[in-house]
Write an enzyme that holds these catalytic residues in place. Sequence first.
Site, PDB file in Angstrom:
ATOM      1  N   ASP A  89       0.839  -1.199   0.000  1.00  0.00           N
ATOM      2  CA  ASP A  89       0.000   0.000   0.000  1.00  0.00           C
ATOM      3  C   ASP A  89       0.878   1.254   0.000  1.00  0.00           C
ATOM      4  OD1 ASP A  89      -2.283   1.511   0.018  1.00  0.00           O
ATOM      5  OD2 ASP A  89      -2.679   1.290   2.154  1.00  0.00           O
TER       6      ASP A  89
ATOM      7  N   ASN B  39     -10.546  -2.891  -6.328  1.00  0.00           N
ATOM      8  CA  ASN B  39      -9.700  -1.945  -7.060  1.00  0.00           C
ATOM      9  C   ASN B  39     -10.255  -1.564  -8.442  1.00  0.00           C
ATOM     10  OD1 ASN B  39      -6.562  -3.238  -5.706  1.00  0.00           O
ATOM     11  ND2 ASN B  39      -7.768  -1.466  -5.053  1.00  0.00           N
TER      12      ASN B  39
HETATM   13  C1  FPP Z   1      -1.924   0.121  -3.340  1.00  0.00           C
HETATM   14  O1  FPP Z   1      -1.458   1.440  -3.304  1.00  0.00           O
HETATM   15  C2  FPP Z   1      -1.469  -0.527  -4.562  1.00  0.00           C
HETATM   16  C3  FPP Z   1      -2.274  -1.120  -5.491  1.00  0.00           C
HETATM   17  C4  FPP Z   1      -3.730  -1.191  -5.375  1.00  0.00           C
HETATM   18  C5  FPP Z   1      -1.711  -1.714  -6.728  1.00  0.00           C
HETATM   19  C6  FPP Z   1      -0.464  -2.543  -6.520  1.00  0.00           C
HETATM   20  C7  FPP Z   1       0.130  -2.776  -7.822  1.00  0.00           C
HETATM   21  C8  FPP Z   1       1.441  -2.900  -8.067  1.00  0.00           C
HETATM   22  C9  FPP Z   1       2.483  -2.894  -7.028  1.00  0.00           C
HETATM   23  C10 FPP Z   1       1.905  -3.035  -9.472  1.00  0.00           C
HETATM   24  C11 FPP Z   1       1.470  -4.240 -10.264  1.00  0.00           C
HETATM   25  C12 FPP Z   1       1.761  -5.547  -9.664  1.00  0.00           C
HETATM   26  C13 FPP Z   1       2.519  -6.530 -10.189  1.00  0.00           C
HETATM   27  C14 FPP Z   1       2.416  -7.864  -9.561  1.00  0.00           C
HETATM   28  C15 FPP Z   1       3.483  -6.356 -11.268  1.00  0.00           C
HETATM   29  P1  FPP Z   1      -2.495   2.642  -3.476  1.00  0.00           P
HETATM   30  O2  FPP Z   1      -2.579   2.960  -4.924  1.00  0.00           O
HETATM   31  O3  FPP Z   1      -3.794   2.285  -2.837  1.00  0.00           O
HETATM   32  O4  FPP Z   1      -1.759   3.778  -2.691  1.00  0.00           O
HETATM   33  P2  FPP Z   1      -2.419   4.955  -1.865  1.00  0.00           P
HETATM   34  O5  FPP Z   1      -3.115   4.310  -0.685  1.00  0.00           O
HETATM   35  O6  FPP Z   1      -1.235   5.760  -1.443  1.00  0.00           O
HETATM   36  O7  FPP Z   1      -3.337   5.675  -2.782  1.00  0.00           O
END
Ligand code: FPP
Length: 240
Positions: A28, A76
């Site tokens: 996250d 998501n």
């Molecule tokens: C959470 O941070 C992250 C996600 C929902 C996406 C995670 C995806 C990746 C790390 C990239 C793709 C994965 C692979 C396996 C190649 P957030 O966007 O919710 O952050 P925030 O809470 O700061 O908004």
Amino acid sequence: MALFRKKPEQKTPQEELVLPRHVGIIMDGNGRWAKKRALPRTAGHRFGAEKFKKINEYCLDRNIEVVTFYAFSTENWKRSEEEVSNIMDLFIDYLEEWLTMDDSKNMKVRFLGDRTPFSDRAKQLMQEVEEKSRKFSNQLNIAVNYGSRSELVRACNLLKNKEGEITEEDISSSLYTAGQPDVDLIIRTGGEKRLSNFLLWQAAYAELYFCDTLWPDMTFDDIDRALEFYSSRQRRFGGA
Ligand code: FPP
């Protein structure tokens, strides 16, 4: 202090540390990481995907039997079309890259989640990666379009025609993680202290480790701290 930063064959006093068999990681903070740098959220995910590869390798070096990364939840999809398609592109890039990696990675990959909404290309790549990695021993789970509640509903439906009582073992073996040990340690970056529908059944007795580090800033030291925290816990599984 990087307690574990050693070649696996070297012996150190830290060998006595109790390591989790299964670690779950909630990545996250990509969005906030990007915002702090006045970058688009997509840049946060790009750096996040690179960090995912590094941390996965580090967990492998530490010889953790199973690592599960929460890459994309059933919730998501509510994000903007641009952000969703960016995450999907990063995922496909990773799968394509995986297929060109050499055999030394030693990871058996399993994708946890409902693949129905994915493109044919993504479905085909996931299948190929799972098939080609079957011979390996360390388990890498990537949770995509994953939600623990829908996983449990799916398990109930798989079991609905079973004769006799449904047991805990029946449920465990009807989850995406069938055959794998329950999760021992969940690490969540980004400062929030919740599970967000991740491995709810499998984490019944898990130790929970929350840190403020935003996922793209995650370091090997952060992982070591989580492993030390786990090792310092006395797990009683409800006993006295
Ligand atoms: C959470 O941070 C992250 C996600 C929902 C996406 C995670 C995806 C990746 C790390 C990239 C793709 C994965 C692979 C396996 C190649 P957030 O966007 O919710 O952050 P925030 O809470 O700061 O908004």
